[in-house]
Design a protein around this motif. Structure first.
Motif, PDB file in Angstrom:
ATOM      1  N   ALA A   1      41.057  36.047  53.285  1.00 34.08           N
ATOM      2  CA  ALA A   1      41.706  34.857  52.718  1.00 34.08           C
ATOM      3  C   ALA A   1      41.523  34.786  51.261  1.00 34.08           C
ATOM      4  CB  ALA A   1      41.284  33.574  53.334  1.00 34.08           C
ATOM      5  N   THR A   2      40.545  34.913  50.804  1.00 40.30           N
ATOM      6  CA  THR A   2      40.141  34.861  49.425  1.00 40.30           C
ATOM      7  C   THR A   2      41.230  35.952  48.773  1.00 40.30           C
ATOM      8  OG1 THR A   2      37.983  34.234  49.571  1.00 40.30           O
ATOM      9  CG2 THR A   2      38.611  35.366  47.415  1.00 40.30           C
ATOM     10  N   LEU A   3      41.132  37.353  49.123  1.00 32.17           N
ATOM     11  CA  LEU A   3      42.233  38.236  48.696  1.00 32.17           C
ATOM     12  C   LEU A   3      43.523  38.165  48.608  1.00 32.17           C
ATOM     13  CD1 LEU A   3      39.955  41.301  49.761  1.00 32.17           C
ATOM     14  CD2 LEU A   3      40.152  40.706  47.440  1.00 32.17           C
ATOM     15  N   ALA A   4      43.851  37.518  49.814  1.00 30.88           N
ATOM     16  CA  ALA A   4      45.349  37.462  50.136  1.00 30.88           C
ATOM     17  C   ALA A   4      46.071  36.125  49.580  1.00 30.88           C
ATOM     18  CB  ALA A   4      45.591  37.750  51.406  1.00 30.88           C
TER      19      ALA A   4
ATOM     20  N   ILE B   1      40.762  34.183  41.221  1.00 33.96           N
ATOM     21  CA  ILE B   1      42.121  35.151  40.945  1.00 33.96           C
ATOM     22  C   ILE B   1      41.985  36.595  41.715  1.00 33.96           C
ATOM     23  CG2 ILE B   1      42.448  34.342  38.776  1.00 33.96           C
ATOM     24  CD1 ILE B   1      41.112  37.059  37.604  1.00 33.96           C
ATOM     25  N   GLY B   2      40.920  36.882  42.541  1.00 30.62           N
ATOM     26  CA  GLY B   2      40.789  37.779  43.484  1.00 30.62           C
ATOM     27  C   GLY B   2      40.270  39.231  42.817  1.00 30.62           C
ATOM     28  N   ALA B   3      39.593  39.914  43.491  1.00 29.71           N
ATOM     29  CA  ALA B   3      38.588  41.012  43.200  1.00 29.71           C
ATOM     30  C   ALA B   3      39.622  42.098  42.207  1.00 29.71           C
ATOM     31  CB  ALA B   3      38.040  41.944  44.429  1.00 29.71           C
ATOM     32  N   GLY B   4      40.948  42.185  42.664  1.00 28.80           N
ATOM     33  CA  GLY B   4      41.530  43.245  41.945  1.00 28.80           C
ATOM     34  C   GLY B   4      41.907  42.960  40.748  1.00 28.80           C
TER      35      GLY B   4
ATOM     36  N   PHE C   1      28.643  45.386  44.093  1.00 30.28           N
ATOM     37  CA  PHE C   1      28.361  43.953  43.572  1.00 30.28           C
ATOM     38  C   PHE C   1      29.428  42.946  43.755  1.00 30.28           C
ATOM     39  CE2 PHE C   1      28.350  40.784  39.944  1.00 30.28           C
ATOM     40  CZ  PHE C   1      27.016  40.398  40.253  1.00 30.28           C
ATOM     41  N   THR C   2      30.614  43.508  43.682  1.00 26.65           N
ATOM     42  CA  THR C   2      31.837  42.502  43.953  1.00 26.65           C
ATOM     43  C   THR C   2      32.096  42.653  45.424  1.00 26.65           C
ATOM     44  OG1 THR C   2      32.704  42.738  41.616  1.00 26.65           O
ATOM     45  CG2 THR C   2      34.265  41.924  43.149  1.00 26.65           C
ATOM     46  N   LEU C   3      32.525  43.890  45.780  1.00 33.17           N
ATOM     47  CA  LEU C   3      33.209  44.098  47.098  1.00 33.17           C
ATOM     48  C   LEU C   3      32.051  43.454  48.381  1.00 33.17           C
ATOM     49  CD1 LEU C   3      34.482  47.556  46.698  1.00 33.17           C
ATOM     50  CD2 LEU C   3      35.776  45.406  46.668  1.00 33.17           C
ATOM     51  N   CYS C   4      31.077  43.726  48.235  1.00 36.83           N
ATOM     52  CA  CYS C   4      30.007  43.186  49.241  1.00 36.83           C
ATOM     53  C   CYS C   4      29.786  41.579  48.888  1.00 36.83           C
ATOM     54  CB  CYS C   4      28.555  43.913  49.091  1.00 36.83           C
ATOM     55  SG  CYS C   4      28.377  45.585  49.503  1.00 36.83           S
ATOM     56  N   ALA C   5      30.297  41.099  47.976  1.00 35.14           N
ATOM     57  CA  ALA C   5      30.191  39.612  47.907  1.00 35.14           C
ATOM     58  C   ALA C   5      31.437  38.808  48.639  1.00 35.14           C
ATOM     59  CB  ALA C   5      30.098  38.950  46.516  1.00 35.14           C
ATOM     60  N   LEU C   6      32.524  39.511  48.761  1.00 32.36           N
ATOM     61  CA  LEU C   6      33.890  38.883  49.212  1.00 32.36           C
ATOM     62  C   LEU C   6      33.615  38.229  50.598  1.00 32.36           C
ATOM     63  CD1 LEU C   6      36.390  41.455  48.162  1.00 32.36           C
ATOM     64  CD2 LEU C   6      35.651  39.395  46.950  1.00 32.36           C
ATOM     65  N   PRO C   7      32.893  38.842  51.512  1.00 33.03           N
ATOM     66  CA  PRO C   7      32.888  38.328  52.945  1.00 33.03           C
ATOM     67  C   PRO C   7      31.820  36.684  52.707  1.00 33.03           C
ATOM     68  CG  PRO C   7      32.393  40.506  53.005  1.00 33.03           C
ATOM     69  CD  PRO C   7      32.425  40.235  51.702  1.00 33.03           C
TER      70      PRO C   7
ATOM     71  N   PHE D   1      26.717  36.148  36.302  1.00 30.02           N
ATOM     72  CA  PHE D   1      26.966  36.039  37.728  1.00 30.02           C
ATOM     73  C   PHE D   1      27.910  34.808  38.127  1.00 30.02           C
ATOM     74  CE2 PHE D   1      23.353  38.694  39.681  1.00 30.02           C
ATOM     75  CZ  PHE D   1      23.749  39.655  38.683  1.00 30.02           C
ATOM     76  N   LEU D   2      27.510  33.687  37.561  1.00 23.86           N
ATOM     77  CA  LEU D   2      28.304  32.614  37.647  1.00 23.86           C
ATOM     78  C   LEU D   2      29.685  32.734  37.498  1.00 23.86           C
ATOM     79  CD1 LEU D   2      25.687  29.646  37.068  1.00 23.86           C
ATOM     80  CD2 LEU D   2      26.378  30.570  39.122  1.00 23.86           C
ATOM     81  N   LEU D   3      30.083  33.185  36.040  1.00 24.04           N
ATOM     82  CA  LEU D   3      31.486  33.373  35.582  1.00 24.04           C
ATOM     83  C   LEU D   3      31.990  34.395  36.564  1.00 24.04           C
ATOM     84  CD1 LEU D   3      30.444  33.648  31.880  1.00 24.04           C
ATOM     85  CD2 LEU D   3      31.520  31.724  33.041  1.00 24.04           C
ATOM     86  N   TRP D   4      31.470  35.558  36.826  1.00 21.00           N
ATOM     87  CA  TRP D   4      32.082  36.541  37.467  1.00 21.00           C
ATOM     88  C   TRP D   4      32.296  36.198  38.927  1.00 21.00           C
ATOM     89  CZ3 TRP D   4      35.077  40.475  36.721  1.00 21.00           C
ATOM     90  CH2 TRP D   4      35.145  41.407  37.601  1.00 21.00           C
ATOM     91  N   TYR D   5      31.761  35.515  39.732  1.00 19.77           N
ATOM     92  CA  TYR D   5      31.948  35.234  41.109  1.00 19.77           C
ATOM     93  C   TYR D   5      33.147  34.067  41.232  1.00 19.77           C
ATOM     94  CZ  TYR D   5      28.465  38.388  42.982  1.00 19.77           C
ATOM     95  OH  TYR D   5      27.670  39.437  43.368  1.00 19.77           O
TER      96      TYR D   5
END
Length: 304
Positions: free
Chosen positions: A6-9, A249-252, A175-181, A239-243
């Motif tokens: 949902a976050t990505l799409a 706006i999504g990982a991509g 660091f980013t991909l494992c946080a998405l779920p 970390f706060l800024l990045w996440y």
């Protein structure tokens, strides 16, 4: 649909896009400063120093929760595993790769490897959703990486340096991909806090086991200053800024801004007594900016 999907799409509103891109750029600028700082601590007890760094960062994040009146979100079930993956890849192994890597290679080599992350973040999330990656977004990511190479150059390295650079690349993406779920439910602050204290605990155990219980006493003033900078700027703030950016706006799209890392690393090198950037650095900076613009425009056009 999972929370990660949902976050990505989900479509990104213009206000969220502006806010997210700003947060991503600032977050990656903070991370970029770590490359130059890491070059000053190659002789320090690595695990112990990093444990101190993450302990300070965890305390800062906990105080932030208290001052803002928010409760620390409690992970559930498999969320603990995803947070552990973030901690192990993006915090523990990544920092070992960077610090040990700059002992075998110029910071440029590590910076260029990390700058290749946009390609992974543009492609992997789409593949997870079993969709074709947005072509222009992937092209923008490649342009960002090319600009980063111009900024940092290839640099001096050996086989071990190349290996550490590739390890840093994989861990930065993890660091980013494992946080998405878990990002949607726990939020940027929750993911940051739990991954940081886990890293502090794990590194403390490694430090005691490999460097001794008295290793903290070997840290000098410059080590302490470096640890404080890494804790406050490169960990808690970044970390706060990045996440927050990834959530907006999504990982991509956020991944495009990892191209800021080598630029900041180059500037940081000058601040620590290095040479003033030459023409290729300025050219590379322009290429990075063009790649980011192309990727963001493509994402908006394709609804990515």
């Amino acid at each position: 649909m999972t929370s990660a999907t949902a976050t990505l799409a989900s479509p990104v509103r213009p206000v969220s896009r502006v806010r997210g891109t700003t947060l991503a750029a600032l977050g990656m600028a903070c991370v970029g400063s770590s490359v130059a700082v890491s070059a000053t601590i190659v002789d320090a007890p690595l695990f112990t120093l990093q444990a101190v760094r993450y302990a300070i960062a965890a305390l800062i994040l906990l105080v932030t929760f208290r001052l803002t009146g928010r409760r620390v979100p409690r992970p559930r079930g498999t969320e603990w595993l995803w947070l552990a993956a973030v901690s192990v890849t993006g915090l523990v192994i990544f920092n070992v790769a960077v610090v040990r890597g700059v002992d075998h290679a110029e910071p440029a080599v590590i910076g260029v490897a990390v700058a290749a992350v946009p390609v992974l973040l543009a492609i992997v999330p789409a593949l997870v959703r079993r969709r074709r990656p947005p072509v222009l977004l992937a092209v923008g990511a490649l342009v960002v990486t090319a600009g980063a190479v111009l900024v940092q150059g290839t640099g001096r390295t050996d086989a071990a340096g190349v290996g550490y650079a590739m390890l840093a690349l994989a861990c930065e993406a993890g660091f980013t991909l494992c946080a998405l779920p878990v990002l949607l439910r726990l939020g940027p602050a929750g993911v940051s806090f739990h991954s940081v204290w886990m890293a502090a605990a794990g590194l403390a155990v490694l430090g005691i086991g490999t460097e001794g219980a008295r290793a903290a006493g070997e840290l000098d003033l410059s080590d302490a200053v470096a640890a404080l900078w890494l804790a406050v700027v490169v960990t808690a703030v970044a970390f706060l800024l990045w996440y927050a950016a990834v959530g907006a706006i999504g990982a991509g799209r956020a991944g495009l801004f990892t191209g800021v890392v080598p630029i900041t690393a180059a500037v940081g090198g000058v601040a620590l007594g290095g040479e003033i950037p030459g023409p290729l650095v300025w050219l590379g900076t322009g290429v990075v900016a063009a790649g980011v613009a192309l990727g963001l425009r493509a994402a908006a056009d394709e609804g990515a």
